[in-house]
Design an enzyme around this catalytic site. Structure first.
Site, PDB file in Angstrom:
ATOM      1  CG  ASP A  36      -2.116   0.920   1.054  1.00  0.00           C
ATOM      2  OD1 ASP A  36      -3.180   0.407   0.661  1.00  0.00           O
ATOM      3  OD2 ASP A  36      -1.983   2.135   1.272  1.00  0.00           O
ATOM      4  CG  ASN A  84      -7.445  -4.116  -4.400  1.00  0.00           C
ATOM      5  OD1 ASN A  84      -8.625  -4.252  -4.711  1.00  0.00           O
ATOM      6  ND2 ASN A  84      -7.064  -3.294  -3.412  1.00  0.00           N
ATOM      7  CE1 TYR A 151     -12.174   3.127 -10.177  1.00  0.00           C
ATOM      8  CE2 TYR A 151     -14.253   2.576 -11.245  1.00  0.00           C
ATOM      9  CZ  TYR A 151     -13.282   2.296 -10.311  1.00  0.00           C
ATOM     10  OH  TYR A 151     -13.407   1.185  -9.508  1.00  0.00           O
ATOM     11  CE  LYS A 155     -10.553   0.285 -11.530  1.00  0.00           C
ATOM     12  NZ  LYS A 155      -9.631  -0.598 -10.777  1.00  0.00           N
ATOM     13  CB  THR A 186     -14.248   0.848  -0.291  1.00  0.00           C
ATOM     14  OG1 THR A 186     -14.467   1.619  -1.491  1.00  0.00           O
ATOM     15  CG2 THR A 186     -14.463  -0.629  -0.562  1.00  0.00           C
TER      16      THR A 186
END
Length: 273
Positions: A36, A84, A151, A155, A186
């Protein structure tokens, strides 16, 4: 897939979906390297799953090289890569409202980070005749995300890259999977870490653990396309069958969401959709 005794790298695993995936893989018996940008967040996840924490900005090749080298030195050859890491800043005024920097960051995080990590890991995987490459993309990569063109576009590219990896390297023993959830509770969508979704009657929001569970099932079944939300497959078919009708329907949905006043953030837009 056999999990026990295998090794994995999970990026963006300090919170949300990545944290849930790292813990789920560990519970299946894998040794996990948790990556991360925020080392403290990575360390927290690593402590929860007995893993190794490494700080990494996946936009930077040198960080990815250090991540892979550190994971290999500590855990041995890597059997599974789970890319991820992701972000969404929104472009609620339309595609042209996003800056070049936002578009480039989206490209680097959602597409190039996975490709660059694959370059580092594929040679050893091919030599062993085995390996698994997982990209946590989004249903936005199959459909379209209103209010965030950078995005959605990147994606879509992530899904295409995963398909190419599966096609080009499948006969070399390399499995590729792409995970495409719809809305997940999230921080990316304004939910607090650990929030329980489903606070609205029509809410389709899943929790990070639901996505991690779907991933584990998909890996066991050796599936390429993993859809945590069942309805995503239906939406995808509708779009493929009649693109013009799909676009018209999405325009109506956008008009409804923007009817009173434009939402200022993705989290606000999400509440209206």
């Amino acid at each position: 897939m056999r999990f026990a005794g295998r090794t994995a790298i999970v990026t963006g695993a300090g919170q949300g979906i990545g944290r849930a995936i790292a813990i789920a893989l560990s519970s299946e018996g894998m040794r996990v390297c948790v990556s991360d940008m925020n080392f403290d967040a990575a360390e927290s996840t690593a402590q929860s799953c007995g893993g190794l924490a490494v700080a990494c900005d996946v936009r930077r090749l040198e960080d990815l090289e250090r991540l892979v080298a550190t994971a290999q030195a500590a855990l041995g050859e890597i059997d599974l890569l789970c890319s991820n890491a992701g972000f969404a800043r929104g472009a609620v005024e339309g595609p042209a409202s996003a800056t070049d920097e936002q578009w480039q960051d989206s490209w680097d995080v959602h597409v190039m980070a996975h490709l660059r990590a694959c370059r580092l890991l594929l040679p050893a995987m091919i030599a062993r005749g085995e390996g698994w490459l997982v990209n946590v993309a989004s249903a936005a990569g199959l459909l379209s995300q209103i209010g965030d063109a950078p995005y959605s576009a990147t994606k879509h590219a992530a899904v295409s890259l995963a398909q190419s990896l599966a096609i080009e390297h499948g006969d070399q023993g390399i499995r590729a999977s792409v995970v495409c959830p719809l809305y997940v509770a999230t921080p990316l969508l304004g939910y607090a870490e650990g929030a329980v979704p489903g606070d609205r009657a029509n809410d389709r929001v899943l929790g990070p653990q639901d996505v991690a569970d779907a991933l584990i099932r998909g890996l066991r079944e050796e599936r390429f396309l993993i859809l945590p939300h069942d309805e995503a497959a239906q939406f995808f078919r509708r779009r493929a069958e009649d693109m013009d009708r799909w676009v018209s329907g999405m325009r109506r949905l956008r008009r409804d969401a923007f009817r009173d006043d434009p939402p200022e953030t993705l989290a606000e837009l999400h509440k209206r959709l």
